[in-house]
Motif scaffolding. Structure first.
Motif, PDB file in Angstrom:
ATOM      1  N   SER A   1       0.818  -1.214   0.000  1.00  0.00           N
ATOM      2  CA  SER A   1       0.000   0.000   0.000  1.00  0.00           C
ATOM      3  C   SER A   1       0.850   1.261   0.000  1.00  0.00           C
ATOM      4  CB  SER A   1      -0.896  -0.006   1.243  1.00  0.00           C
ATOM      5  OG  SER A   1      -1.688   1.149   1.256  1.00  0.00           O
TER       6      SER A   1
ATOM      7  N   ARG B   1      -9.650   4.542   3.533  1.00  0.00           N
ATOM      8  CA  ARG B   1     -10.471   4.542   4.751  1.00  0.00           C
ATOM      9  C   ARG B   1     -11.226   5.844   4.946  1.00  0.00           C
ATOM     10  NH1 ARG B   1      -5.455   3.028   8.321  1.00  0.00           N
ATOM     11  NH2 ARG B   1      -4.935   2.175   6.295  1.00  0.00           N
TER      12      ARG B   1
ATOM     13  N   PHE C   1     -12.503  -5.771   4.573  1.00  0.00           N
ATOM     14  CA  PHE C   1     -11.113  -5.479   4.932  1.00  0.00           C
ATOM     15  C   PHE C   1     -11.105  -4.882   6.345  1.00  0.00           C
ATOM     16  CE2 PHE C   1      -7.497  -2.439   4.842  1.00  0.00           C
ATOM     17  CZ  PHE C   1      -6.488  -3.367   4.772  1.00  0.00           C
TER      18      PHE C   1
ATOM     19  N   THR D   1     -10.007  -2.143   7.921  1.00  0.00           N
ATOM     20  CA  THR D   1     -10.468  -0.763   8.147  1.00  0.00           C
ATOM     21  C   THR D   1     -11.941  -0.605   7.748  1.00  0.00           C
ATOM     22  OG1 THR D   1      -9.753   0.000   5.962  1.00  0.00           O
ATOM     23  CG2 THR D   1      -8.172   0.241   7.767  1.00  0.00           C
ATOM     24  N   THR D   2     -12.377  -1.393   6.757  1.00  0.00           N
ATOM     25  CA  THR D   2     -13.783  -1.331   6.329  1.00  0.00           C
ATOM     26  C   THR D   2     -14.676  -1.785   7.473  1.00  0.00           C
ATOM     27  OG1 THR D   2     -12.906  -2.072   4.194  1.00  0.00           O
ATOM     28  CG2 THR D   2     -15.285  -1.858   4.380  1.00  0.00           C
TER      29      THR D   2
ATOM     30  N   THR E   1     -15.351  -6.938  -2.118  1.00  0.00           N
ATOM     31  CA  THR E   1     -13.942  -6.539  -2.073  1.00  0.00           C
ATOM     32  C   THR E   1     -13.178  -7.249  -3.191  1.00  0.00           C
ATOM     33  OG1 THR E   1     -14.214  -6.458   0.336  1.00  0.00           O
ATOM     34  CG2 THR E   1     -11.982  -6.258  -0.515  1.00  0.00           C
TER      35      THR E   1
ATOM     36  N   ALA F   1      -9.891  -1.575  -4.323  1.00  0.00           N
ATOM     37  CA  ALA F   1      -8.451  -1.292  -4.176  1.00  0.00           C
ATOM     38  C   ALA F   1      -7.594  -2.035  -5.205  1.00  0.00           C
ATOM     39  CB  ALA F   1      -7.997  -1.643  -2.754  1.00  0.00           C
ATOM     40  N   ARG F   2      -7.971  -3.279  -5.530  1.00  0.00           N
ATOM     41  CA  ARG F   2      -7.160  -4.064  -6.481  1.00  0.00           C
ATOM     42  C   ARG F   2      -8.010  -4.500  -7.680  1.00  0.00           C
ATOM     43  NH1 ARG F   2      -5.761  -5.038  -1.429  1.00  0.00           N
ATOM     44  NH2 ARG F   2      -3.674  -4.406  -0.782  1.00  0.00           N
TER      45      ARG F   2
HETATM   46  C1  LIG Z   1      -5.969  -0.787   1.794  1.00  0.00           C
HETATM   47  C2  LIG Z   1      -7.368  -1.166   1.712  1.00  0.00           C
HETATM   48  C3  LIG Z   1      -8.376  -0.334   2.242  1.00  0.00           C
HETATM   49  C4  LIG Z   1      -8.084   0.946   2.992  1.00  0.00           C
HETATM   50  O1  LIG Z   1      -7.373   1.841   2.204  1.00  0.00           O
HETATM   51  P1  LIG Z   1      -6.273   2.843   2.799  1.00  0.00           P
HETATM   52  O2  LIG Z   1      -5.829   3.591   1.598  1.00  0.00           O
HETATM   53  O3  LIG Z   1      -5.187   1.992   3.418  1.00  0.00           O
HETATM   54  O4  LIG Z   1      -6.951   3.694   3.809  1.00  0.00           O
HETATM   55  C5  LIG Z   1      -9.686  -0.748   2.086  1.00  0.00           C
HETATM   56  N1  LIG Z   1      -9.995  -1.905   1.486  1.00  0.00           N
HETATM   57  C6  LIG Z   1      -9.055  -2.719   0.972  1.00  0.00           C
HETATM   58  C7  LIG Z   1      -9.458  -3.983   0.296  1.00  0.00           C
HETATM   59  C8  LIG Z   1      -7.713  -2.386   1.081  1.00  0.00           C
HETATM   60  O5  LIG Z   1      -6.783  -3.230   0.602  1.00  0.00           O
END
Ligand SMILES: *Cc1c(COP(=O)(O)O)cnc(C)c1O
Length: 455
Positions: free
Chosen positions: A47, A96, A119, A121-122, A177, A212-213
């Motif tokens: 990240s 986040r 995830f 933080t989610t 996700t 994110a990916r």
């Molecule tokens: C990294 C990530 C987050 C959070 O993003 P940040 O940029 O680190 O705040 C949320 N969901 C997934 C799947 C992640 O890999």
């Protein structure tokens, strides 16, 4: 081979065994507390740790730092809208922040969110709003050794049961996700996503992608889902976004930038409410906590990340590391994804019980042996003990994640990691477990202090 050559270099720190031993003791065996100059190969996370391209740096120079209405914002808006199809786009400083803004606008206390896997933080942002985050991974995800290609899928039967069940009125949204980071970086198939979208639509529940990916997911779809064999990763990604009602994006992953993200939505009224919170807590809606140059680097990053040659080499790197690990006698979560390799530490270190943290023990050993930093995903991360220190929650698997930063390490770095894995595996039975001597009440793996358990 890597489809790029190196124009700017950064020396990596070389340390002695003695230096690493004393560094690890100093930080109480918590690798997060090491100084980066004590780490030779840093696989802690993918990240924000990737390399920028020459074109991204050039784009940064065109950044427009106007407070409101910058040219950078308009380029950013156009690029994200072309990729996702969503008309309402809010830039944020990282993923986040998008989670916090969407959830505190949309969720009411007592509601439920469903996901293939939230995830961390989610989940934390759902719970901070007084709601419950339920994970519904597909049954295939439970077999670490099978090479079933889409272990990131949501369990459609359980999703349907939840959406049509007695708690249906409390379900606020479904989050898919891509790839499933909490589930070992495994991809979601387009068929699974389309069926989840149909269930959401039939039950009038919004579907949000945690994207994110998205590009790595799209690549794996082109490789393993026959109907998409002749699609480009970009075409798959565009189609995936259009199946949902909006997305949360950490651009630190597939934006290939050091900082940034966005929240994008179809629903204009919802976006307007989110915008008020954005202005109060992140910044004016045309920069959202980012500099103009950051927005321009995201635009360029999003155009590079779906390049098949780039994605192929990323898959090859993960595949090569997977091969080295198996050859050293260390099982991995199969099949390898693109952003990380998950080592089966529980299987390698059967003499260490879960609450002496086999994954963490392996992480410490990789650091001592070769200056490699990684992160445990097992009972240190997911487990808990009662007041007397007896195990109360144990993680389902004791894993160690080796994240692979984008465009950062070459094949010879991977070979070095393979040599270290081999040395560590050869003396696996002598690796000690660890016990916690001090811990935080929440997200304890970040801040806990530990010590080796001597038999
Ligand atoms: C990294 C990530 C987050 C959070 O993003 P940040 O940029 O680190 O705040 C949320 N969901 C997934 C799947 C992640 O890999």
């Amino acid at each position: 081979m890597e489809p790029y050559r190196i124009k700017v270099v950064e020396p990596i720190p070389m340390t002695t065994r003695e230096q690493r031993e004393s560094a690890l003791a100093r930080v109480h065996y918590n690798l997060f507390d090491l100084r980066a100059d004590e780490v030779t190969i840093d696989l802690l996370t993918d990240s924000g740790t990737g390399a920028l391209s020459a074109a991204q740096l050039a784009a940064a120079m065109t950044g427009d730092e106007s407070y409101a209405g910058s040219r950078s914002y308009h380029r950013f808006h156009e690029a994200v809208q072309e990729l996702t199809g969503y008309p309402h786009i809010l830039p944020v400083h990282q993923g986040r922040a998008a989670e916090r803004i969407l959830f505190s606008t949309l969720l009411e206390p007592g509601q439920i969110t469903l996901s293939n896997t939230h995830f961390d933080t989610t989940r934390a942002n759902v719970e901070l709003n007084g709601c419950q985050a339920q994970d519904l991974p597909c049954p295939q995800a439970q077999d670490l050794d099978s090479d079933e290609p889409f272990k990131g899928n949501v369990d459609l039967a359980r999703l349907r049961a939840a959406l049509e069940g007695p708690d249906a009125s409390r379900i606020a949204l479904v989050i898919m996700t891509l790839t499933n980071n909490g589930g070992g970086g495994q991809p979601v198939s387009m068929e699974n996503l389309a069926q989840a979208a149909a269930l959401c639509r039939a039950n009038d529940v919004p579907l949000i992608l945690d994207a994110a990916r998205f590009a790595e997911n799209a690549w794996l779809v082109t490789q393993h889902e026959p109907a998409y064999k002749h699609h480009s990763p970009r075409q798959v990604a565009e189609e995936a976004f259009r199946l949902a009602d909006g997305c949360l994006m950490s651009a630190k992953k597939d934006g290939i930038v050091h900082i940034g993200g966005f929240l994008a939505l179809n629903d204009g009224a919802l976006a307007e409410r989110c915008e008020l919170l954005l202005i109060a807590t992140e910044g004016f809606p045309t920069y959202g906590g980012l500099a103009g140059r950051d927005l321009d680097m995201i635009v360029q990053g999003l155009s590079e990340v779906t390049d098949p040659a780039y994605l192929q080499s990323r898959a090859d790197a993960a595949g090569h590391l997977a091969h080295l690990s198996r050859a050293a006698g260390i099982s991995i979560l199969e099949p390898p994804g693109l952003h990380a390799l998950y080592l089966n530490a529980g299987r390698l270190l059967p003499h260490i019980r879960p609450h002496h943290y086999p994954g963490h023990a392996l992480a410490c050993q990789l650091y001592l042996e070769g200056g490699i930093r990684s992160v445990e995903l097992g009972s240190l991360y997911l487990g808990a003990e009662d007041a007397d220190g007896n195990p109360s929650i144990t993680a389902p698997y004791e894993l160690l994640r080796l994240a692979i930063p984008r465009r950062t390490y070459t094949q010879s770095h991977l070979n070095y990691i393979g040599d270290v894995l081999e040395k560590v595996a050869r003396n696996a039975d002598r690796i000690p477990g660890y016990r916690i001597i001090e811990q935080a009440p929440m997200l304890r793996h970040f801040r806990s202090k530990l010590e080796p358990v001597t038999p």
